[in-house]
Design a protein around this motif. Sequence first.
Motif, PDB file in Angstrom:
ATOM      1  N   UNK A  22      -2.369  32.457  13.675  1.00  0.00           N
ATOM      2  CA  UNK A  22      -0.885  33.081  13.879  1.00  0.00           C
ATOM      3  C   UNK A  22      -0.779  33.604  14.904  1.00  0.00           C
ATOM      4  N   UNK A  23       0.360  33.282  15.955  1.00  0.00           N
ATOM      5  CA  UNK A  23       0.536  33.898  17.101  1.00  0.00           C
ATOM      6  C   UNK A  23       0.982  35.397  17.145  1.00  0.00           C
ATOM      7  N   UNK A  24       0.393  36.085  18.317  1.00  0.00           N
ATOM      8  CA  UNK A  24       0.808  37.327  18.513  1.00  0.00           C
ATOM      9  C   UNK A  24       2.343  37.435  18.501  1.00  0.00           C
ATOM     10  N   UNK A  25       3.024  38.773  18.322  1.00  0.00           N
ATOM     11  CA  UNK A  25       4.296  39.260  18.403  1.00  0.00           C
ATOM     12  C   UNK A  25       4.890  39.164  17.191  1.00  0.00           C
ATOM     13  N   UNK A  26       4.434  39.722  16.175  1.00  0.00           N
ATOM     14  CA  UNK A  26       5.076  40.067  14.941  1.00  0.00           C
ATOM     15  C   UNK A  26       4.422  41.241  14.267  1.00  0.00           C
ATOM     16  N   UNK A  27       4.932  41.632  13.144  1.00  0.00           N
ATOM     17  CA  UNK A  27       4.503  42.846  12.658  1.00  0.00           C
ATOM     18  C   UNK A  27       2.863  42.799  12.239  1.00  0.00           C
ATOM     19  N   UNK A  28       2.522  41.332  12.058  1.00  0.00           N
ATOM     20  CA  UNK A  28       0.961  41.194  11.621  1.00  0.00           C
ATOM     21  C   UNK A  28       0.226  40.945  13.017  1.00  0.00           C
ATOM     22  N   UNK A  29      -0.808  41.463  13.343  1.00  0.00           N
ATOM     23  CA  UNK A  29      -1.282  40.921  14.741  1.00  0.00           C
ATOM     24  C   UNK A  29      -2.896  40.963  14.203  1.00  0.00           C
ATOM     25  N   UNK A  30      -3.745  39.966  14.535  1.00  0.00           N
ATOM     26  CA  UNK A  30      -5.005  40.099  14.194  1.00  0.00           C
ATOM     27  C   UNK A  30      -5.935  38.958  15.022  1.00  0.00           C
ATOM     28  N   UNK A  31      -7.125  39.733  15.703  1.00  0.00           N
ATOM     29  CA  UNK A  31      -7.746  38.871  16.729  1.00  0.00           C
ATOM     30  C   UNK A  31      -8.587  38.030  16.152  1.00  0.00           C
ATOM     31  N   UNK A  32      -8.779  38.131  14.851  1.00  0.00           N
ATOM     32  CA  UNK A  32      -9.758  37.046  14.200  1.00  0.00           C
ATOM     33  C   UNK A  32     -11.104  37.704  14.267  1.00  0.00           C
ATOM     34  N   UNK A  33     -12.063  37.433  13.104  1.00  0.00           N
ATOM     35  CA  UNK A  33     -13.382  37.610  13.255  1.00  0.00           C
ATOM     36  C   UNK A  33     -14.253  36.710  13.711  1.00  0.00           C
ATOM     37  N   UNK A  34     -13.629  35.471  13.948  1.00  0.00           N
ATOM     38  CA  UNK A  34     -14.529  34.420  14.554  1.00  0.00           C
ATOM     39  C   UNK A  34     -13.525  33.756  15.805  1.00  0.00           C
ATOM     40  N   UNK A  35     -14.498  33.452  17.135  1.00  0.00           N
ATOM     41  CA  UNK A  35     -13.595  32.975  18.026  1.00  0.00           C
ATOM     42  C   UNK A  35     -14.402  31.680  18.629  1.00  0.00           C
ATOM     43  N   UNK A  36     -13.710  30.927  19.366  1.00  0.00           N
ATOM     44  CA  UNK A  36     -14.320  29.765  19.864  1.00  0.00           C
ATOM     45  C   UNK A  36     -14.369  29.642  21.215  1.00  0.00           C
ATOM     46  N   UNK A  37     -15.196  30.414  22.021  1.00  0.00           N
ATOM     47  CA  UNK A  37     -15.340  30.252  23.538  1.00  0.00           C
ATOM     48  C   UNK A  37     -16.269  28.984  23.777  1.00  0.00           C
ATOM     49  N   UNK A  38     -15.909  28.560  24.931  1.00  0.00           N
ATOM     50  CA  UNK A  38     -16.676  27.470  25.369  1.00  0.00           C
ATOM     51  C   UNK A  38     -17.822  27.800  25.559  1.00  0.00           C
ATOM     52  N   UNK A  39     -18.650  26.860  24.751  1.00  0.00           N
ATOM     53  CA  UNK A  39     -20.302  27.077  24.578  1.00  0.00           C
ATOM     54  C   UNK A  39     -20.840  25.715  24.099  1.00  0.00           C
ATOM     55  N   UNK A  40     -21.106  24.773  24.977  1.00  0.00           N
ATOM     56  CA  UNK A  40     -21.498  23.644  24.661  1.00  0.00           C
ATOM     57  C   UNK A  40     -23.005  23.720  23.982  1.00  0.00           C
ATOM     58  N   UNK A  41     -23.890  24.687  24.061  1.00  0.00           N
ATOM     59  CA  UNK A  41     -25.226  24.640  23.513  1.00  0.00           C
ATOM     60  C   UNK A  41     -24.903  24.901  22.070  1.00  0.00           C
ATOM     61  N   UNK A  42     -24.094  25.766  21.705  1.00  0.00           N
ATOM     62  CA  UNK A  42     -23.749  26.048  20.244  1.00  0.00           C
ATOM     63  C   UNK A  42     -23.264  25.311  19.556  1.00  0.00           C
ATOM     64  N   UNK A  43     -22.234  24.242  20.599  1.00  0.00           N
ATOM     65  CA  UNK A  43     -21.664  22.856  19.833  1.00  0.00           C
ATOM     66  C   UNK A  43     -22.718  21.995  19.582  1.00  0.00           C
ATOM     67  N   UNK A  44     -23.900  21.909  20.303  1.00  0.00           N
ATOM     68  CA  UNK A  44     -24.870  20.936  19.921  1.00  0.00           C
ATOM     69  C   UNK A  44     -25.513  21.336  18.832  1.00  0.00           C
ATOM     70  N   UNK A  45     -26.018  22.495  18.684  1.00  0.00           N
ATOM     71  CA  UNK A  45     -26.610  23.239  17.591  1.00  0.00           C
ATOM     72  C   UNK A  45     -25.790  22.931  16.221  1.00  0.00           C
ATOM     73  N   UNK A  46     -24.680  23.101  16.290  1.00  0.00           N
ATOM     74  CA  UNK A  46     -23.787  22.892  15.038  1.00  0.00           C
ATOM     75  C   UNK A  46     -23.568  21.268  14.861  1.00  0.00           C
ATOM     76  N   UNK A  47     -23.725  20.662  15.669  1.00  0.00           N
ATOM     77  CA  UNK A  47     -23.663  19.251  15.646  1.00  0.00           C
ATOM     78  C   UNK A  47     -24.739  18.622  14.912  1.00  0.00           C
TER      79      UNK A  47
END
Lengths: 352, 550
Positions: free
Chosen positions: B348-373
Amino acid sequence: MSESANSGQAAAGQGRRQGEGSAFWTYLLKRLGAALPVLVGVTFICYAILSAAPGDPVRILMGQHYDEEVANELRSNMGLDKPFIVQYGMFLGRVSRGDLGRSYVKNLPVAEYLAPKFSNTIQLTLVAMFIAIVFGVSAGIISAAWNRSFWDYTLMLLAVAGISLPVFWLGMLLQLLFATHLGWMPVSDMSYSGNPEALWNEVGGNYMLWLWHMSIKFYVLPGVTLATVPMAIIARLTRSSMLEVMKLDYIRQARAKGLGYSRVVVTHALRNALIPIITVVGNNFAVLLTGAVLTETVFQWPGMGRAMVEAINQLDYPVVLGGVMIMAVVFVIVNLIVDLTYGLVDPRVRYG
Amino acid sequence: MRRFNLSILIATIALLALAGCPKPPTGNTGTTTGTNTGSTGGEKRARNYNFPLPADVKSLDPAHITDTVSDSVAQRLFNRLVKFDTDGSVEPDLAESYEISEDGKVYTFHLRSGVKFHNGEDLNSDDVIYSYSRLVDPDTDSERSNLMSYVAGANDYLGGRAESVSGLKALDEGTVQITLTAPYAPFLNVLCMTTFGVVPSSEVERDERGFGANPVGTGPFVFESWTPDERVVLKANRTYFGNVPEIETLTFRIIGDESTRFENFRNGTLEHCDIPASKIKTVNDDANLKGLIAGEPAMDMYAYGFNCDAAPFKDNAALRQALNYAVDKQNIIDNIWGGLVTQQNTIVPAGMFYHYEGSVSYPYDPEKAAALLEQAGYPNGEGLPELTLNVDLQEVNKQVAEAVQEDLSRVGVTVKIERTDWGPFLDKVYAGNSLFFQNTWLGDYPDPDNWLYQLLCSDNFGDAGNISRWKNSQFDQLVKEAQVEPDQQKRSDLYRQAEDIALNEAPWLLLFWKNSSTLVQPYVKGLTITKMDRTPQLNNAPIEEVTYTD
């Protein structure tokens, strides 16, 4: 001498025409009659391709909130749920009653939508062909008359460049130079978008100046862009055709009679060199009349080319088919006019 | 004889050309235009706002508006009962005030008095009832009839089982009552959509088909003319009940080519314009142009979707998460979009009554990607079939796809890019025949419902919006509960839980939000570009508040 020869030709032409009158009309009718199967064939192929093409017009029409029930309702209203051949039959039935149908996308009948587009394209084509013929034929004559001269080489180099330049690129270049940087010409569109009355006051009631700002200046850049290719083709063809004719005996004869070089070139040689030029002019005319997509896109000219591309992208079948029919009719008529013009220019040509 | 023919031909062409020339304005109009401003340039500007549109209008009938371009024009012609303020909150428009019943099912609107349609007729509650009923009138064939499905009796009327919509009532000339089948918290937001613009029953009844090309509303601008593929001209409504526009004419100029729009702006013949992706460098390098940018991250998403109903993505959240970690979004934002987009970390985009950063995010992390693969059963991408990524034909979208392709190849995932026209693209993706595809959404209204329910609830599986074909019963329950919850705090809590589930399950490859970055001429004041605007359409920006300075 030459005057009397000319009038003699004219008299002979008239005499022959009377005897040939019925043959001429039969020819005309035959040619027009042949257009009918052409139209049916062209629209059938077009309809078949459209139907086979991937994509669903209703889906595009519905936008962000797709709803299957609503979509099915729309499909059945448009007749899109019927088999291809039934749809095509319905289309032919409508057309035979003079109804091109209604655009799926625009809230308009196809004829009403395409008529102004076609008119806009005709206007641009006339301007472009005028430029192309005047400059192309002149360049060709100069090159032929002063064969292997500096001007011959320069003009023919320009002609090669004109044929090879991508229209899109040339148009954008002209736009950047004359519109964005110099500000002499408008960037796009075909008429002034502001208030005409305010403009009238601004130019102090000068009609010609007002007309220039209102309308004429909008034709310059797209007209020149569109003229480039046909102009170059016409110039090269005029040159070669003239050179061919200039070698013939009657030219030497005319020169031997003591006629001036320019007169021989223009009245004796040019006339006989015209036949291939007319063919090319006719073909280019027909091509331009079906709409120049690239030029129209760069300059936002609201013509046939853009309308057709947009209709194809949106799968607006009725508009595509209506446009294709107009194009087919244009080709048939222009070809017919070209064939008739041969007789006008060269009395040796007969119809039958 | 032949010469004669030629001269006739030339004369005819000349005559035709002359006949086609525009006629000068009749009479002496010098007095009407006057000289109320100093320079001629100022005078010209004060009269006309040139508004670019990237495509032609399809219809200006609220019942048939499905695209942002038509919507942009119609916004200025019609009023709804309520409208969005520039910050995205709902405020009264044709309604002076409204009440919502305790159970959240009955909405009562008190209309402003003295509102007149552009044709001079008075607006009353019957027009509102008429405008809403016709959305579900089977004869209208409205593409948006589904938006009425929350109103009691709407479906019966649509199906021909009722004479009228039972949930729509005019209590008196100035009061409208709408009853819903069940409480629906975002209902006021839905009413702000142009679909709910109020039309005069007399005009529509006279010529329903022609209304879309000859609209009559109550808005700040009055329809003047529409030349297909060229322009739509509106005039200021001098008797408008709200702010009467200072500009006199609003000319929408239809310019499909983005660089032609840009050159027109530079030439001074457009008051605002979008920044074409191909010109971002030009704009960023030009201090003058860079100073003219207005706008902010908009509710305009550009992400990729995974088909969660087909192998290999089905029931394999680890794989979907891996791909999210493997893409360097900042690289795309900086090097392809020149900073004109904003990284997407949430659904959900920012800019309404509801705003949430989320408890999970997906920064660029090729190592984590490899592990998850590896966890997903495809170590180093082995065993994973080549993925075909479906995108449309826009050049910039191709560049983004290529960047993603390269990033994914680094973790061993092979991607093939397939670019098609919009029509075939929709066909393929909506029918579920694509595994990996461009997923875009422009918010209709600033409520999480428009994202979480619309795009991810299994009610909307497939065609209707959930093109990722993702199903999660716990998520479904939460977003449906939130729909009927009247308390905003409680709604927010429900949405937080739901969004966390979706972020964890990763049905999409999150990419970025487009900014509503718009070039605006320096003399244009009062043009507020909002989060709900896509440029250059600027559907929500109130043009009636624009003024010019010199």
